[in-house]
Enzyme design. Structure first.
Site, PDB file in Angstrom:
ATOM      1  N   ARG A 167       0.861  -1.178   0.000  1.00  0.00           N
ATOM      2  CA  ARG A 167       0.000   0.000   0.000  1.00  0.00           C
ATOM      3  C   ARG A 167       0.904   1.236   0.000  1.00  0.00           C
ATOM      4  NH1 ARG A 167      -2.790   3.088   4.896  1.00  0.00           N
ATOM      5  NH2 ARG A 167      -3.734   4.695   3.624  1.00  0.00           N
ATOM      6  N   TYR A 186      -4.141   2.216  15.942  1.00  0.00           N
ATOM      7  CA  TYR A 186      -2.941   2.262  16.790  1.00  0.00           C
ATOM      8  C   TYR A 186      -3.279   2.184  18.274  1.00  0.00           C
ATOM      9  CZ  TYR A 186      -0.452   3.484  12.543  1.00  0.00           C
ATOM     10  OH  TYR A 186       0.073   3.441  11.273  1.00  0.00           O
ATOM     11  N   GLU A 191      -7.314   8.283   6.499  1.00  0.00           N
ATOM     12  CA  GLU A 191      -7.518   8.932   7.802  1.00  0.00           C
ATOM     13  C   GLU A 191      -7.962  10.384   7.658  1.00  0.00           C
ATOM     14  OE1 GLU A 191      -4.237   8.533  10.435  1.00  0.00           O
ATOM     15  OE2 GLU A 191      -4.349   6.357  10.464  1.00  0.00           O
ATOM     16  N   HIS A 207      -3.363  10.995   0.702  1.00  0.00           N
ATOM     17  CA  HIS A 207      -2.764  10.788   2.025  1.00  0.00           C
ATOM     18  C   HIS A 207      -2.252  12.148   2.530  1.00  0.00           C
ATOM     19  CE1 HIS A 207      -1.017   7.468   4.706  1.00  0.00           C
ATOM     20  NE2 HIS A 207      -0.762   8.593   5.332  1.00  0.00           N
ATOM     21  N   GLU A 262      -3.365  -0.176   8.264  1.00  0.00           N
ATOM     22  CA  GLU A 262      -2.210   0.266   9.052  1.00  0.00           C
ATOM     23  C   GLU A 262      -2.327  -0.221  10.479  1.00  0.00           C
ATOM     24  OE1 GLU A 262      -1.174   4.481   9.250  1.00  0.00           O
ATOM     25  OE2 GLU A 262      -1.679   4.701   7.134  1.00  0.00           O
ATOM     26  N   ASN A 319      -7.346   1.671   9.963  1.00  0.00           N
ATOM     27  CA  ASN A 319      -6.056   1.925  10.603  1.00  0.00           C
ATOM     28  C   ASN A 319      -6.287   1.979  12.097  1.00  0.00           C
ATOM     29  OD1 ASN A 319      -5.126   2.282   8.021  1.00  0.00           O
ATOM     30  ND2 ASN A 319      -4.503   4.420   8.282  1.00  0.00           N
TER      31      ASN A 319
END
Ligand code: GCO
Length: 480
Positions: A112, A326, A201, A156, A384, A324
């Protein structure tokens, strides 16, 4: 850095489902682990790494590229913590073949990357720069020659500066320019490039770029929140339509940063803040795409912005949702801040990452469950997930057991979510090479491979070998 209102370092997620998992933000060490029944991923599960153009390419003035908002932003004094810039980054514009060798060397199925809008359309609109498209054409060919499937992100965070000068995402016209750009890309590459991710995002770009001013375009204006959110959603819908109109053999998705939003200390008043953050961070993106609506909490921000027919455009069928993840976000009510939302600390005793965020695989399970239960259970790709070294100027940690543990524990959450019924088809680790981590410059390192900026030498970390073994067998080890 001094952060006001919501901060990237402090952000966290949803009250939704948190209580069910015993994670309502109460003090005490929460149980963060998932225990899947099987540790085996299916044979067709896609293993990949993810990256972004501005963080890796360098060569900012080469082959007719125009400036993006990040070119402008990174030059402002003091905004990049180590005073660095992305003029070389990982040198991937020139060294893309070396990147591909590393991806192939790890036996991965997919890569990606993002396409730089300013390389394709240096002014954001108008004349197409074929030299810019040539680069991505070579890259796509190089990937395909090694059996690696390209997944291209179209946006992005690097809006062409010329469009920002016309108002950027606050200007409705930018939505239509995104669709034109998508068309330019598919027209040239669509015979070989089949997988597209429209936005990356968008919530981060909206909040950190337009409300908090910590990232490009560096605006601090809560008045941008509604228009920027809606015009990105609208542009996403128009771009999906443009791709579908151009070809019928594409797989089209989009990527969101989903975070469970949790009230600090579980306090009732902080729940107002966590519900508010959930609305603008998660649901203001998921609802328009999957339901053709906005959460009520966005009404004030969206006054006069949404036109008749828009929500039929934002609502599109996607072939996959990119997730994504985290960390969760912990927040508290702060009547002094414009959004009334302020970052809060994770529970006492929680294990923290380099950003001070709670390392919590159950948060990934939680957002995947949210998507499954409330958004029609679409196919999902984890686009991600990854961990940074502790921040600093020092060399990368090559024996990075902490990263292996982070990946392993989050992959347990992926297995558990699959067992709960979520059709998760792949996992992209962020990222291949230590790169330009936005406002943190090079002080944050997420790579499976280090990149020595002085010599250009690339060194595989322990996590690279670990990820390679995992991609080969599909069997998730139970310890590092
Ligand atoms: C993102 C960012 C990446 C970051 C990564 C690590 O999509 O979140 O795009 O560019 O580098 O998240 O913070």
């Amino acid at each position: 850095m001094d952060h006001q209102g919501i901060s990237r370092r402090g952000l966290a997620g949803l009250a939704l489902g948190g209580a069910a998992l015993g994670l309502s933000g109460c003090e005490g060490k929460p149980d963060t682990e998932l225990h899947p029944r099987s540790r085996q991923f299916p044979k067709d599960f896609v293993w990949g790494v993810a990256s972004a153009a501005f963080q890796t390419e360098g060569a900012l003035d080469v082959d007719g590229r125009g400036p993006s908002v990040w070119d402008t932003f990174e030059k402002k004094p003091g905004v990049i913590v180590d005073g660095s810039d992305a003029s070389v980054a990982t040198d991937s514009y020139r060294r893309y073949a070396d990147d591909i060798d590393l991806i192939a060397g790890a036996g991965l199925d997919a890569y990606r990357f993002s396409i730089s809008w300013s390389r394709v359309l240096p002014s954001g609109e108008g004349a197409i720069n074929s030299a810019g498209l040539d680069h991505y054409s070579r890259m796509v060919d190089g990937l395909l020659a090694k059996g690696i499937t390209p997944y291209a992100t179209l946006f992005h965070w690097d809006l062409p500066q010329a469009l920002q000068d016309k108002g950027g995402w606050k200007n409705r016209d930018t939505a239509y320019r995104l669709a034109d750009y998508a068309h330019a890309v598919v027209d040239r590459l669509g015979d070989r490039l089949k997988r597209y991710i429209i936005l990356n995002e968008a919530a981060v770009h909206t909040v950190f770029g337009h409300v908090l001013g910590e990232q490009a375009p560096g605006l601090k204006d809560i008045g941008q929140l509604g228009p920027v959110t809606h015009h990105m959603n609208l542009g996403q819908g128009l771009a999906i339509q443009a791709l579908r109109a151009a070809r019928s053999d594409l797989s089209v998705g989009t990527t969101m940063a989903l975070q469970p939003c949790r009230p600090a200390g579980g306090a009732l008043w902080n729940r107002l803040a966590s519900d508010g953050l959930d609305a603008l961070w998660n649901r203001a993106w998921l609802d328009p795409l999957f339901k053709g609506a906005y959460p009520g909490a966005m009404d004030d921000f969206l006054k006069g912005v949404v036109r008749d027919g828009d929500l039929a455009i934002t609502r599109q069928k996607v072939d996959f949702l990119g997730v994504n993840y985290y960390a969760p976000a912990y927040v508290r009510l702060d009547l002094a801040s414009a959004s009334h939302i302020a970052p809060a600390q994770p529970p006492k005793g929680a294990e923290l990452d380099a950003f001070g965020r709670h390392i919590d695989p159950s948060g990934l399970f939680e957002v995947l469950e949210m998507v499954r239960r409330y958004y029609g259970n679409p196919p999902v790709m984890i686009t991600e997930n990854g961990a940074s070294d502790p921040f600093g100027k020092g060399p990368a940690i090559i024996d990075d057991t902490f990263r292996i543990n982070y990946l392993r524990r989050h992959l347990e959450a992926v297995l558990a979510a699959r067992e709960a019924g979520s059709p998760i088809g792949g996992y992209f680790c962020w990222t291949l090479l230590d790169n330009f981590e936005w406002d943190l410059g090079y002080t944050s390192k997420f790579g499976l491979v280090s990149h020595d900026r002085a010599t250009g030498v690339r060194t595989q970390k322990a996590s690279y070998a670990w990820f390679k073994a995992l991609a080969a067998s599909g069997a998730l080890p139970s310890s590092p």
